[in-house]
Design an enzyme around this catalytic site. Structure first.
Site, PDB file in Angstrom:
ATOM      1  N   ASP A  96     -87.571 -17.299 -58.333  1.00 46.62           N
ATOM      2  CA  ASP A  96     -86.621 -18.364 -58.031  1.00 46.62           C
ATOM      3  C   ASP A  96     -86.657 -18.675 -56.548  1.00 46.62           C
ATOM      4  OD1 ASP A  96     -84.960 -18.990 -60.592  1.00 46.62           O
ATOM      5  OD2 ASP A  96     -85.457 -16.869 -60.579  1.00 46.62           O
ATOM      6  N   GLN A 118     -83.940 -15.299 -72.201  1.00 47.56           N
ATOM      7  CA  GLN A 118     -84.995 -16.258 -71.861  1.00 47.56           C
ATOM      8  C   GLN A 118     -86.380 -15.726 -72.247  1.00 47.56           C
ATOM      9  OE1 GLN A 118     -82.513 -15.312 -69.879  1.00 47.56           O
ATOM     10  NE2 GLN A 118     -81.914 -16.876 -68.405  1.00 47.56           N
ATOM     11  N   ASN A 130     -86.000 -12.860 -58.225  1.00 51.71           N
ATOM     12  CA  ASN A 130     -86.240 -13.295 -59.611  1.00 51.71           C
ATOM     13  C   ASN A 130     -85.205 -12.650 -60.521  1.00 51.71           C
ATOM     14  OD1 ASN A 130     -87.951 -14.890 -61.398  1.00 51.71           O
ATOM     15  ND2 ASN A 130     -88.557 -12.933 -62.297  1.00 51.71           N
ATOM     16  N   LYS A 131     -85.287 -12.974 -61.784  1.00 51.76           N
ATOM     17  CA  LYS A 131     -84.316 -12.517 -62.791  1.00 51.76           C
ATOM     18  C   LYS A 131     -84.049 -11.022 -62.700  1.00 51.76           C
ATOM     19  CE  LYS A 131     -82.636 -14.655 -65.206  1.00 51.76           C
ATOM     20  NZ  LYS A 131     -81.273 -15.204 -65.016  1.00 51.76           N
TER      21      LYS A 131
END
Ligand code: RUB
Length: 266
Positions: free
Chosen positions: A165, A127, A174-175
């Site tokens: 998120d 991403q 988060n990621k």
């Protein structure tokens, strides 16, 4: 495949990714098929996404257009706050793809802030390349690193802006990779801000999604266990402030205010 099923499939396969884009796609799906079944399916697609459940909750009470309007209003406030924050900052570090971060950076650039961005590609689904491409298209200078180059890239930045998120009592989810970035930011005395719409707040425990190992190593020999945890927690002690439509708030203040605003009429 009908349109609703196509949206389900695109969310599941991360063709539609990031908390805001997932929530907006959920609004489209719910408009096409406003049933409890649609809601149930949507909630099961990406478990680490309170924006999705908060959006569906609001959709039961208010028209889709009004719910959608929240995201634009929120982003506009975030844009202005991030632009102020970037005064005098030369190198911004970010990770994965966050609509809240990318749109704020593009807005700041349009307002005349001069900065460049270092980012990480974000395995397994890359991403980070999406982030790099969108920023570069807006005329922002970008340097992309492999994830293993965290130690090389982070100390060269002035500030770290990470999306989220979920915002929970212990910190921001988060990621995967985000917790390492937070620790390195602290080690190198860099301020780390979470840039996130307040609908990412959840008072509950948010599960961390584990994705199919094929995304990591499709042809892995049998007997090798391959893991693919999609997200991780950035502990709140690493976060200077959360920048949301509620303002620039230290983590505990954000939690209190987000809890108060959570069920606020639109
Ligand atoms: C995306 C991710 C992003 C947040 C940002 O993960 O971790 O940082 O979703 O949210 P994935 P937003 O690609 O697995 O969905 O886009 O709302 O800023």
């Amino acid at each position: 495949m009908n349109q609703t099923d196509q949206i389900f499939s695109d969310i599941k396969d991360v063709k539609i990714q990031g908390a805001t884009n997932i929530a907006k796609a959920a609004i489209r799906a719910y408009k096409l098929s406003p049933t409890p079944e649609t809601k149930k399916i949507l909630l099961g697609l990406r478990p680490t996404e309170p924006t999705l459940s908060n959006t569906l909750w609001h959709l039961e009470k208010w028209p889709a257009k009004k719910v959608l309007g929240h995201f634009e209003r929120s982003q506009n406030k975030i844009n202005a706050l991030v632009t102020r924050l970037l005064k005098g900052k030369k190198v911004v570090y970010t990770h994965c793809h966050s609509t809240n971060v990318v749109r704020a950076l593009i807005f700041a650039k349009k307002k005349g802030r001069v900065f460049e961005v270092f980012n990480t590609e974000t395995r397994p689904l890359y991403q980070g390349r999406l982030t790099a491409a969108e920023l570069a298209k807006a005329g922002i200078k970008v340097t992309t690193y492999v994830d293993a180059a965290f130690h090389e890239a982070i100390p060269k930045a002035d500030i770290v802006l990470i999306g989220a998120d979920a915002l929970v009592s212990k910190g921001a989810i988060n990621k995967i990779g985000s917790a390492t970035i937070a620790e390195l930011a602290r080690l190198h005395h860099l301020p780390l801000y979470i840039i996130a719409d307040s609908w990412k707040f959840s008072p509950k425990t948010v599960p961390i999604e584990e994705r199919d190992f094929h995304e990591v190593w499709a042809s892995a020999p049998a007997h090798i266990k391959v893991r693919d945890p999609a997200f991780e927690l950035i502990e709140k002690k690493y976060i200077i402030s959360v920048i949301s439509e509620l303002g620039v708030l230290p983590f505990e203040d954000f939690l209190k205010q987000a809890e108060r605003e959570r069920r606020h009429p639109l």
